[in-house]
Design a protein around this motif. Structure first.
Motif, PDB file in Angstrom:
ATOM      1  N   GLU A  45      81.045  81.652 -13.103  1.00  0.00           N
ATOM      2  CA  GLU A  45      81.595  81.336 -14.427  1.00  0.00           C
ATOM      3  C   GLU A  45      80.617  81.703 -15.537  1.00  0.00           C
ATOM      4  N   ASN A  46      79.314  81.651 -15.215  1.00  0.00           N
ATOM      5  CA  ASN A  46      78.272  81.855 -16.227  1.00  0.00           C
ATOM      6  C   ASN A  46      77.522  83.171 -16.080  1.00  0.00           C
ATOM      7  N   MET A  64      72.384  80.952 -10.463  1.00  0.00           N
ATOM      8  CA  MET A  64      71.893  81.009 -11.845  1.00  0.00           C
ATOM      9  C   MET A  64      70.487  81.587 -11.858  1.00  0.00           C
ATOM     10  N   SER A  72      72.595  79.247 -16.854  1.00  0.00           N
ATOM     11  CA  SER A  72      73.282  80.518 -17.047  1.00  0.00           C
ATOM     12  C   SER A  72      72.959  81.487 -15.918  1.00  0.00           C
TER      13      SER A  72
END
Length: 113
Positions: A45-46, A64, A72
């Motif tokens: 999603e990030n 991440m 992020s």
């Protein structure tokens, strides 16, 4: 009941074989070889993340950028792949794959400011 010298030697040999077999199974055989290490990048999603795998078993799941606050992901699949390659090289050289910002800047993950 007494144990003669031959029985003592056989018992000692059996113990040594058991100890060395246990050491081999736990320490030597479990260490990942360089040939079985690889990575897969994935979309989150990030951003982008990656898995480092050894013979299809996930060793590291990194969704991440490590060490960066906010959770992020990587900006691109290429950036995630660069980080994964660095992690694999560290594992192959026997280092623990931890990252600070300097290592990430060298691998091209973070931009220098």
């Amino acid at each position: 009941m007494t144990i003669n010298r031959t029985h003592k030697l056989v018992l000692l040999a059996a113990i040594l074989i058991a100890v060395s077999s246990t050491f081999y199974l736990l320490a030597v055989k479990q260490a990942p070889s360089a040939n079985g290490l690889h990575y897969n990048c994935f979309k989150t999603e990030n951003g982008w993340g990656y898995d480092v795998l050894y013979n299809e078993r996930v060793l590291i799941h990194q969704p991440m950028i490590p060490g960066k606050s906010g959770g992020s992901g990587f900006d691109s699949e290429k950036a995630a792949g660069a980080d994964a390659k660095t992690v694999i090289e560290k594992i192959k050289s026997g280092e623990f794959p931890l990252f600070g910002q300097k290592q990430q800047q060298r691998s091209g993950v973070l931009r220098t400011q």
